[in-house]
Design an enzyme around this catalytic site. Structure first.
Site, short mmCIF file in Angstrom:
data_model
loop_
_atom_site.label_atom_id
_atom_site.label_comp_id
_atom_site.label_asym_id
_atom_site.label_seq_id
_atom_site.Cartn_x
_atom_site.Cartn_y
_atom_site.Cartn_z
N SER A 233 0.82 -1.21 0.00
CA SER A 233 0.00 0.00 0.00
C SER A 233 0.86 1.26 0.00
O SER A 233 1.99 1.26 0.50
CB SER A 233 -0.92 -0.01 1.22
OG SER A 233 -1.86 1.04 1.14
N GLN A 255 -1.14 4.19 6.56
CA GLN A 255 -0.68 3.23 5.55
C GLN A 255 0.54 2.47 6.01
O GLN A 255 0.71 1.29 5.68
CB GLN A 255 -0.38 3.96 4.24
CG GLN A 255 -1.59 4.58 3.60
CD GLN A 255 -2.73 3.60 3.44
OE1 GLN A 255 -2.65 2.65 2.66
NE2 GLN A 255 -3.81 3.80 4.17
N HIS A 258 0.06 -0.94 7.62
CA HIS A 258 -0.37 -2.07 6.79
C HIS A 258 0.71 -3.13 6.68
O HIS A 258 0.46 -4.33 6.82
CB HIS A 258 -0.71 -1.59 5.37
CG HIS A 258 -2.15 -1.26 5.17
ND1 HIS A 258 -3.16 -2.16 5.32
CD2 HIS A 258 -2.74 -0.10 4.78
CE1 HIS A 258 -4.32 -1.58 5.06
NE2 HIS A 258 -4.10 -0.33 4.74
N GLU A 323 -0.93 5.24 -5.07
CA GLU A 323 -2.21 4.54 -4.91
C GLU A 323 -3.24 5.48 -4.29
O GLU A 323 -4.34 5.64 -4.81
CB GLU A 323 -1.99 3.33 -4.01
CG GLU A 323 -3.25 2.53 -3.72
CD GLU A 323 -3.02 1.44 -2.70
OE1 GLU A 323 -3.88 0.55 -2.60
OE2 GLU A 323 -1.99 1.47 -1.98
N HIS A 324 -2.90 6.08 -3.15
CA HIS A 324 -3.77 7.05 -2.48
C HIS A 324 -3.07 8.40 -2.47
O HIS A 324 -1.89 8.49 -2.14
CB HIS A 324 -4.04 6.66 -1.02
CG HIS A 324 -4.53 5.26 -0.83
ND1 HIS A 324 -3.69 4.21 -0.50
CD2 HIS A 324 -5.77 4.74 -0.94
CE1 HIS A 324 -4.41 3.10 -0.40
NE2 HIS A 324 -5.66 3.38 -0.66
N ASP A 357 -11.29 3.81 2.34
CA ASP A 357 -11.04 2.39 2.59
C ASP A 357 -12.31 1.63 2.92
O ASP A 357 -12.47 0.47 2.52
CB ASP A 357 -10.06 2.23 3.76
CG ASP A 357 -8.63 2.01 3.29
OD1 ASP A 357 -8.41 1.90 2.07
OD2 ASP A 357 -7.74 1.96 4.15
N HIS A 416 -8.66 -13.88 -47.46
CA HIS A 416 -9.52 -12.82 -46.97
C HIS A 416 -10.19 -12.10 -48.14
O HIS A 416 -11.40 -11.83 -48.15
CB HIS A 416 -8.72 -11.80 -46.14
CG HIS A 416 -8.44 -12.23 -44.74
ND1 HIS A 416 -7.71 -13.34 -44.43
CD2 HIS A 416 -8.82 -11.67 -43.56
CE1 HIS A 416 -7.63 -13.47 -43.11
NE2 HIS A 416 -8.30 -12.46 -42.55
#
Length: 429
Positions: A233, A255, A258, A323-324, A357, A416
């Protein structure tokens, strides 16, 4: 947290981008062996691996309706209400992401379009064992439900007692999950991808997990689709001198707790804020229950970048593609147009990252490790597939027949071209 000064023109100062963890050779081989065992021996292999890795022998990994009902009875009603409210918020947000099939007709009578269809079956992995993550249930299952997926299979590792978290069970029951299994690790991913005697395979696997889960998802990709290979994270805070130091520090630590590999970054032109946040982080670390984890994260992956302007600070954030991203400035909305790369953006002091979250509604399954440069949060469209629709009229075909045949021959594909021209011969016969 070390303070690094970034001036205009600095291009090699940022050291936060980390190579996605692809595991050791030993880990990769172990995952490959587990997947192969499950493919060959099915349920027996899953049972054996569950005993080996989770310390419990389960005759039947299927979670019963009785287990869900009892969990509902045990869990605090106030907690159940929180889960129910979160479900409403998340569902409301994701319903706005729904896309529909579309078609249009041209003057020559041809019709073109796109058919949107939900996936038939999805597997959701929820981490478990020593911890409980009901939020992972909500964030992965709700967009699949909104998309119209008919079969959702949830897997999560059991505790040593063979039981699952009451909160996870309640979240699953609230969402109507009827197919839920006590299994985790690479063996669960293999089961979802290939199936066993008693469990049918799925079409896509989503949800976070440890390195073995990540490696297993990488191995089965192609047999099934996956959401992403998520890294540790990340949070970045873009702040000016109006930000409050102890709030910024608390957000960074949210964070850091985590994982020891999580990264927490402050980017600011304010020297005073940088120094105050640096002191606050150290002070707050001492009172955290997960101090040892957070301290390792801050030591190895925590940074404070001081820039010579706010514009340069925004440039740094875009390079990080976190990410955040929290924007804690006097007018946070004013920076929204300048920020190009972030998984989720939190504007203002009353929108700290944990709001997203658990509760606000947007998905918390987000791109990590700088992949926000090109990827997006998990959403409803991840559980839908699109099919192109082509219906040419005779008029349109005759108008473009020669051009299509010429294009085919340009690429050296005579068959084709003949496919097109065969219809011309039929008309003249």
């Amino acid at each position: 947290m070390n303070i690094t000064y970034i001036k205009e023109g600095d291009t090699d100062t940022l050291s936060l981008k980390r190579t996605l963890d692809t595991g050791t050779e030993e880990q990769r081989l172990a995952v490959q062996r587990i997947i192969q065992e499950v493919r060959i021996n099915g349920d027996q292999a899953v049972q054996s691996f569950t005993k080996q890795f989770d310390g419990v022998l389960l005759e039947d990994p299927l979670v019963t309706e009785e287990e869900m009902t009892k969990a509902f009875e045990r869990l605090d009603p106030a907690v159940i209400q929180v889960i129910q409210t979160a479900i409403r918020n998340i569902r409301t947000y994701h319903e706005r992401q729904l896309t529909s099939s579309w078609f249009y007709h041209q003057q020559d009578g041809s019709m073109l379009g796109q058919k949107v269809t939900p996936l038939d079956a999805v597997g959701v992995y929820v981490p478990g064992g020593t911890a409980a993550y009901p939020s992972s249930v909500l964030m992965n299952v709700i967009p699949a439900l909104v998309a119209g997926v008919q079969r959702i299979v949830l897997v999560t590792p059991p505790g040593k007692d063979g039981c699952l978290s009451d909160a996870v069970l309640v979240a699953a029951k609230e969402l109507g999950i009827s197919e839920m299994y006590k299994m985790g690790g690479a063996q669960a991913i293999a089961t979802l991808a290939y199936g066993t005697e008693t469990i049918q395979p799925v079409d896509k696997i989503t949800g976070p997990g440890n390195i073995y889960v990540a490696l297993a998802k990488r191995e089965v990709f192609g047999q099934v689709d996956i959401d992403m290979i998520a890294g540790p994270s990340e949070i970045a805070v873009l702040a000016d001198d109006t930000a409050i130091a102890h709030e910024v520090a608390a957000d960074l630590l949210s964070q850091a707790e985590h994982d020891a590999l999580s990264s927490s970054i402050l980017v600011t032109p304010s020297q005073t804020l940088a120094e105050n946040v640096q002191a606050e982080v150290q002070a707050q670390l001492d009172t955290l229950p997960r101090k040892s984890i957070a301290a390792q994260s801050i030591k190895h992956h925590g940074r404070i970048y001081v820039t010579d302007s706010m514009d340069r600070a925004v440039d740094v954030v875009n390079q990080l593609a976190p990410e955040h991203l929290e924007v804690l400035t006097a007018y946070p909305e004013s920076f929204l147009g300048q920020i190009k790369h972030a998984g989720a953006i939190f504007l203002g002091r009353y929108s700290p990252e944990p709001v997203g979250d658990y509760f606000a509604g947007p998905n918390h399954v987000l791109p990590t490790n700088g992949t926000a440069r090109f990827s997006s949060p998990l959403g409803v469209t991840d559980f839908q597939k699109k099919t192109s629709i082509i219906s040419y009229s005779q008029e349109a075909f005759e108008t473009h027949r020669d051009s299509i045949a010429a294009f085919a021959r340009l690429e050296g594909l005579e068959a084709h071209a003949r496919s097109i021209e065969s219809r011309k011969r039929e008309e003249s016969s």
